[in-house]
Write an enzyme that holds these catalytic residues in place. Structure first.
Site, PDB file in Angstrom:
ATOM      1  N   ARG A   1      16.916 -10.335  19.966  1.00 42.66           N
ATOM      2  CA  ARG A   1      17.692  -9.092  19.900  1.00 42.66           C
ATOM      3  C   ARG A   1      17.595  -8.356  21.231  1.00 42.66           C
ATOM      4  O   ARG A   1      16.519  -8.143  21.764  1.00 42.66           O
ATOM      5  CB  ARG A   1      17.162  -8.209  18.767  1.00 42.66           C
ATOM      6  CG  ARG A   1      17.687  -6.769  18.756  1.00 42.66           C
ATOM      7  CD  ARG A   1      19.099  -6.697  18.204  1.00 42.66           C
ATOM      8  NE  ARG A   1      19.672  -5.384  18.346  1.00 42.66           N
ATOM      9  CZ  ARG A   1      19.688  -4.455  17.400  1.00 42.66           C
ATOM     10  NH1 ARG A   1      19.157  -4.693  16.231  1.00 42.66           N
ATOM     11  NH2 ARG A   1      20.249  -3.293  17.618  1.00 42.66           N
TER      12      ARG A   1
ATOM     13  N   ARG B   1      24.928  -8.641  18.281  1.00 39.14           N
ATOM     14  CA  ARG B   1      23.490  -8.878  18.184  1.00 39.14           C
ATOM     15  C   ARG B   1      23.178 -10.165  17.451  1.00 39.14           C
ATOM     16  O   ARG B   1      23.916 -10.577  16.562  1.00 39.14           O
ATOM     17  CB  ARG B   1      22.784  -7.714  17.520  1.00 39.14           C
ATOM     18  CG  ARG B   1      23.338  -7.411  16.158  1.00 39.14           C
ATOM     19  CD  ARG B   1      23.031  -6.027  15.702  1.00 39.14           C
ATOM     20  NE  ARG B   1      23.732  -5.076  16.523  1.00 39.14           N
ATOM     21  CZ  ARG B   1      23.723  -3.776  16.324  1.00 39.14           C
ATOM     22  NH1 ARG B   1      23.043  -3.264  15.353  1.00 39.14           N
ATOM     23  NH2 ARG B   1      24.381  -2.973  17.099  1.00 39.14           N
TER      24      ARG B   1
ATOM     25  N   ASP C   1      20.047  -7.856  13.311  1.00 38.63           N
ATOM     26  CA  ASP C   1      19.851  -6.423  13.097  1.00 38.63           C
ATOM     27  C   ASP C   1      19.184  -6.267  11.740  1.00 38.63           C
ATOM     28  O   ASP C   1      19.681  -6.801  10.742  1.00 38.63           O
ATOM     29  CB  ASP C   1      21.205  -5.696  13.116  1.00 38.63           C
ATOM     30  CG  ASP C   1      21.059  -4.195  12.986  1.00 38.63           C
ATOM     31  OD1 ASP C   1      20.075  -3.643  13.506  1.00 38.63           O
ATOM     32  OD2 ASP C   1      21.941  -3.575  12.372  1.00 38.63           O
TER      33      ASP C   1
ATOM     34  N   ASP D   1      17.725  -3.279   9.247  1.00 38.51           N
ATOM     35  CA  ASP D   1      17.650  -1.843   8.992  1.00 38.51           C
ATOM     36  C   ASP D   1      16.867  -1.585   7.716  1.00 38.51           C
ATOM     37  O   ASP D   1      17.124  -2.222   6.680  1.00 38.51           O
ATOM     38  CB  ASP D   1      19.050  -1.239   8.826  1.00 38.51           C
ATOM     39  CG  ASP D   1      19.829  -1.163  10.120  1.00 38.51           C
ATOM     40  OD1 ASP D   1      19.201  -0.999  11.180  1.00 38.51           O
ATOM     41  OD2 ASP D   1      21.067  -1.260  10.072  1.00 38.51           O
TER      42      ASP D   1
END
Length: 170
Positions: A101, A110, A113, A115
């Site tokens: 990343r 990317r 990712d 989250d």
């Protein structure tokens, strides 16, 4: 006779349910997401990780959807953890780094990712750990896979995930 061990005086953190969203639009997207999920499942104090099916979605930039950018593969994992939210988020960032990343451009392409969407019922406006994730309630690519794993899911302050999905589809 062996001595009786003294209990650890530090109380353990209660286990909470956390939700992690996955996205990738570079490289072998599906393999990267599966590898990241396996890596998260092996973290200390993480148990019972369930990964949703993979979904493909159009890339979203700061100014909106970008159909010319490589498409994303997305998924959501529901897990149980006793890691503090800041520690879990730091480990998620380390896993992103393991997968190459690069944070050169906000909302850019990317390899991975990750989250942290919710951590139990914790609400935090700490800029380092915003909980629940501030844009989760607006993203079908997060809500739909999450709903497939947990039909009763809720986001503190936003409501039931099923209701959010219904509103966004209209």
């Amino acid at each position: 006779m062996p001595p009786i061990p003294t209990p650890d005086p530090r109380p353990g953190r209660d286990a909470v349910r956390a939700v992690v969203a996955f996205g990738a639009n570079l490289g072998d997207r599906a393999a990267t997401i599966r590898q990241a999920a396996e890596r998260i499942a092996r973290l200390p104090l993480v148990e019972d990780l369930r990964l949703s099916e993979l979904h493909e979605s159009v890339a979203v930039r700061l100014d909106g959807p970008d159909p010319d950018a490589p498409a994303y593969v997305n998924a959501v994992a529901v897990l149980t953890t006793r890691l503090a939210p800041q520690v879990l988020l730091g480990l998620l960032h380390a896993i992103e780094d393991e997968h190459g990343r690069v944070r050169a451009e906000r909302w850019g392409d990317r390899t991975l990712d990750l989250d942290l969407i919710v951590y139990g019922d914790v609400v935090s406006d700490d800029p380092h750990v915003l909980l629940p994730h501030p844009r989760a309630a607006e993203r079908l690519f997060v809500l739909e896979p999450w709903l497939s794993l947990d039909p009763d899911a809720e986001i503190a302050g936003a409501g039931r995930v099923a209701d959010l999905v219904e509103a966004l589809r209209r």
